[in-house]
Design an enzyme around this catalytic site. Sequence first.
Site, PDB file in Angstrom:
ATOM      1  N   HIS A 476      -8.133  -2.793  -4.721  1.00  0.00           N
ATOM      2  CA  HIS A 476      -6.733  -2.823  -5.148  1.00  0.00           C
ATOM      3  C   HIS A 476      -6.482  -1.948  -6.374  1.00  0.00           C
ATOM      4  O   HIS A 476      -5.338  -1.855  -6.834  1.00  0.00           O
ATOM      5  CB  HIS A 476      -6.329  -4.270  -5.460  1.00  0.00           C
ATOM      6  CG  HIS A 476      -5.057  -4.683  -4.784  1.00  0.00           C
ATOM      7  ND1 HIS A 476      -4.413  -3.930  -3.824  1.00  0.00           N
ATOM      8  CD2 HIS A 476      -4.286  -5.796  -4.933  1.00  0.00           C
ATOM      9  CE1 HIS A 476      -3.327  -4.547  -3.416  1.00  0.00           C
ATOM     10  NE2 HIS A 476      -3.219  -5.675  -4.071  1.00  0.00           N
ATOM     11  N   ASN A 523       3.453  -7.621  -7.312  1.00  0.00           N
ATOM     12  CA  ASN A 523       4.784  -7.980  -6.833  1.00  0.00           C
ATOM     13  C   ASN A 523       5.869  -7.821  -7.891  1.00  0.00           C
ATOM     14  O   ASN A 523       7.035  -8.107  -7.630  1.00  0.00           O
ATOM     15  CB  ASN A 523       4.789  -9.410  -6.280  1.00  0.00           C
ATOM     16  CG  ASN A 523       4.357 -10.434  -7.312  1.00  0.00           C
ATOM     17  OD1 ASN A 523       3.915 -10.074  -8.397  1.00  0.00           O
ATOM     18  ND2 ASN A 523       4.476 -11.699  -6.963  1.00  0.00           N
TER      19      ASN A 523
END
Length: 654
Positions: A476, A523
């Site tokens: 990630h 997010n």
Amino acid sequence: MLGTGMSKTIKAVFRPLVWLKEVLAWRWQHLYRLSSYQLTYWHRRRLRNTVFIGVTGSAGKTTTKDLIASILQAHLLQGTKNPDSLNFPEDMVKVLLATRKRDAYCVMEISAHAGPGGLDLPLALIKPQLGVVTNIGSDHLTLYQSRQAIADEKARLIRALPADGVAILNADDPLVWAMRSQFSGRVLSFGLSEHAMLRAEAISSVWPARLTLNVRWEEQSVQVNTQLCGSHWAPTVLAALATGIALGVPLPLATQALAATEPFEGRMAPLQIKGIDFIRDDWKAPLSTVAPAFEFMHAAIAHRKIIVIGTISDYTGDSSKRYVDIAKAALAIAACVLFIGPRASAALRAKRSVDDALFAFPSIRDAASFLSCYLKAGDLVLLKGSHKADHLQRLLIALQGDLQCWRADCGLMRSCLSCQYLHVASGPKAAFESKPVAVNDSVSKHVQPLRYKTDMQTVSVIGLGNPQPHLADTPHNVGYRTLELMAQQHGWEWQVGYAQTLIANGELLGRPVRLIKLACPMNEVGPLLRAWSTGSDFSVAHSIIVHDDLALPFAEVKAKLRGGDGGHRGVRSILQSFQDDHFLRVKIGVGQRDQNMPLADYVLTPFSPAQQAQILTAQAVAVQRVLELIRNLNAAQSKTKNGDAHAASSCQLS
């Protein structure tokens, strides 16, 4: 506390007992089902005077069943039917066992959701004397792979009828009409074609008026007024009338019964809240049902038309292209179009300009927040989605009061109003808090795509990753690492900027370039960039996003002009915040996950030494891809200044 060794020993001792408990529970359920089926077979043989009617088809089963029951109730007074859309064998058992000798009829909706041969058990339980087939569409197409295979399964109902039974078939559907060759008894056809025995003419359904049609049967001609919305319900009305005729119901009496029957919940059912008219078509959404709903909206008369799309099912081919096609069709009809769900961002490719009121919300909570500000009295809103996947009904509940359940994974097939979890807080938090704004024909500013000046020169290269040091060498974090390599190659220094963001400024190929490493969770990337863009020279339209991609083979690098989020939360956050997919991406493949490892664990697990070597090479390639994109941007801008728009477009990636 028990030691690890003792804990493992206890688990080993009790594991056989747990297994035995599960086996006994399964065995008990199996025996219970078998005994209930045997009891149902016996009870069905006792109901010699009750007429059993089976209804199947790809669409319209529930409404057809309800209309038939309304007609028969007006003439035969007493009977039974399966409630709502409960059409599993265990649901049929309950209805059959509740049917008494005094009941004149029993209407059963039969679904083919169990796959090939799945109709055999329901048919053995019901033993229908009348069989109604509405149509063959794309519902369950994923399961059967072809419409012909779906038709073959539905035809089991017709083959199961007794010689003195009646087959009621749609004469307009070739796959349904072909079923007449599989039955030697009486066939009663309905449809719009000339050879249909029961035929509809002068069909009209223009909102706010409801569906009306003229029906011809032998020498009779009657006008039928209904409460249904949409001309596509005409065959359903005919199927119900044909069933009534087959059982001796006078046509005028049958039409009176239809006029009093309300639409079934979630099937083009109208509902008004605060002066806003909603059409709920949110129970199921096979692709084949989208066009009829859009045709209704196109013909409707309303101050403004809004279309809300959830999850579309049962189609073949590329899902992104399907959603783009649906978005284009919706934009041609409505003043505003919303897509909700994990595939929503794919629809943004249908935007022709920032003026197109097309929005994508991965979370229904954010869609509800937007609609609460945007909708006004006089609007007509179509909700089209799949109840099990979307629960779009929550949009209506949120407009009327407190709603706490925003889950996207409950999968319950029941009305949200009857759900015990409706007021239990769950699901994702709102990506932004809605603020009261003036409602007009333009979209609220807090979600409207920004308009950028064409002379902006700075290119922002944004690497997505995690700021925590222990996550530095994880899948990630490859976006971060690529920017670090890029800054190192050019000798640029990192500085702390807005909201602890790390920034490195420089110049490449004659253009100012800003490298950005955001210090926030994935997010929250979009809201942070959106806040940063206010009053600054940042433009998402002049940005390159560098991120990991699980769908790409490990260490493969791909540049992309635009598109959906591909399941990446950071990209999804940017798409939702800016409601625009016109930004460049460089994706680095990290798709080498052990299937036994949860996805969330994999993307945060450090690379092995061998993987690290491959990723370093991929990051170097990614830096070159960024340079190529900047070179293309320069070429496109140069061509545009010279007035060669066609040549400028050829400089862009496809």
